[in-house]
Design an enzyme around this catalytic site. Structure first.
Site, PDB file in Angstrom:
ATOM      1  CG  ASP A   1      -2.102  -1.310   1.375  1.00  0.00           C
ATOM      2  OD1 ASP A   1      -2.392  -1.671   0.169  1.00  0.00           O
ATOM      3  OD2 ASP A   1      -2.303  -1.345   2.351  1.00  0.00           O
TER       4      ASP A   1
ATOM      5  CG  ASP B   1      -6.358  -1.193  -1.972  1.00  0.00           C
ATOM      6  OD1 ASP B   1      -6.605  -2.369  -1.965  1.00  0.00           O
ATOM      7  OD2 ASP B   1      -5.597  -0.489  -0.916  1.00  0.00           O
TER       8      ASP B   1
END
Length: 177
Positions: free
Chosen positions: A117, A133
């Site tokens: 991330d 995402d």
């Protein structure tokens, strides 16, 4: 249209993997790089983070479960699209975005045992996330909007049919398309 939407999903997976590789190669050593600051306050950073869970780190350290679940869902949706059980263009495109996001994070789980991330909106204290995402969230949002719009249209058709035939709304059956 079916194959084009799945080809776009493959391209989106490529973009996801490229952005994660760039972050792992260039940002990981510094851990975080500020992109936007306002009045000395950081708003947007690129922050390297390894997530061993799902969204918001739920199911942390349950990689095997997440790999199996994600694989089953992605495979099922691809089969539904290829066998034309999902026919409406809006749904096909929505699911293609969800597939892209799922595959992007699945690749990370399989090869790294975590998801990379890096998009860090600090102004709102939100979870750090990635391009996959974004694809999954946009696809899910589109799916919800299209479904709700379809339900509203069905309700209006039912109401119109009831008023034209003199029946109450409860007596008028909804026809599947």
């Amino acid at each position: 249209m079916t194959y084009i939407s799945l080809a776009v999903a493959v391209v989106l997976v490529g973009i996801d993997q490229l952005t994660k590789w760039l972050v792992a190669t260039h940002i990981k050593p510094q851990h975080s790089v500020n992109l936007i600051s306002v009045n000395g306050k950081e708003w947007l950073n690129l922050t390297y983070q390894e997530n061993t869970g799902a969204a918001f780190s739920i199911l942390r350290d349950r990689q095997l479960f997440l790999i199996i679940l994600t694989s089953i869902i992605i495979l099922g949706v691809i089969i539904l699209i290829l066998t034309k059980r999902i026919k409406k263009k809006a749904y096909v495109w929505s699911f293609s975005l969800i597939i892209a996001g799922g595959i992007g994070n699945l690749i990370d789980r399989i090869f790294h045992n975590y998801v990379i991330d890096f998009i860090d909106f600090r102004i709102i204290k939100f979870a750090v996330f990635n391009f996959a995402d974004i694809c999954a969230v946009i696809g899910t949002g589109m799916l919800i909007v299209f479904y709700v719009m379809e339900e509203i249209q069905n309700y209006k058709k039912k109401k119109k049919t009831a008023s034209e035939s003199g029946q109450s709304e409860e007596e008028t059956p909804i026809k599947d398309e």
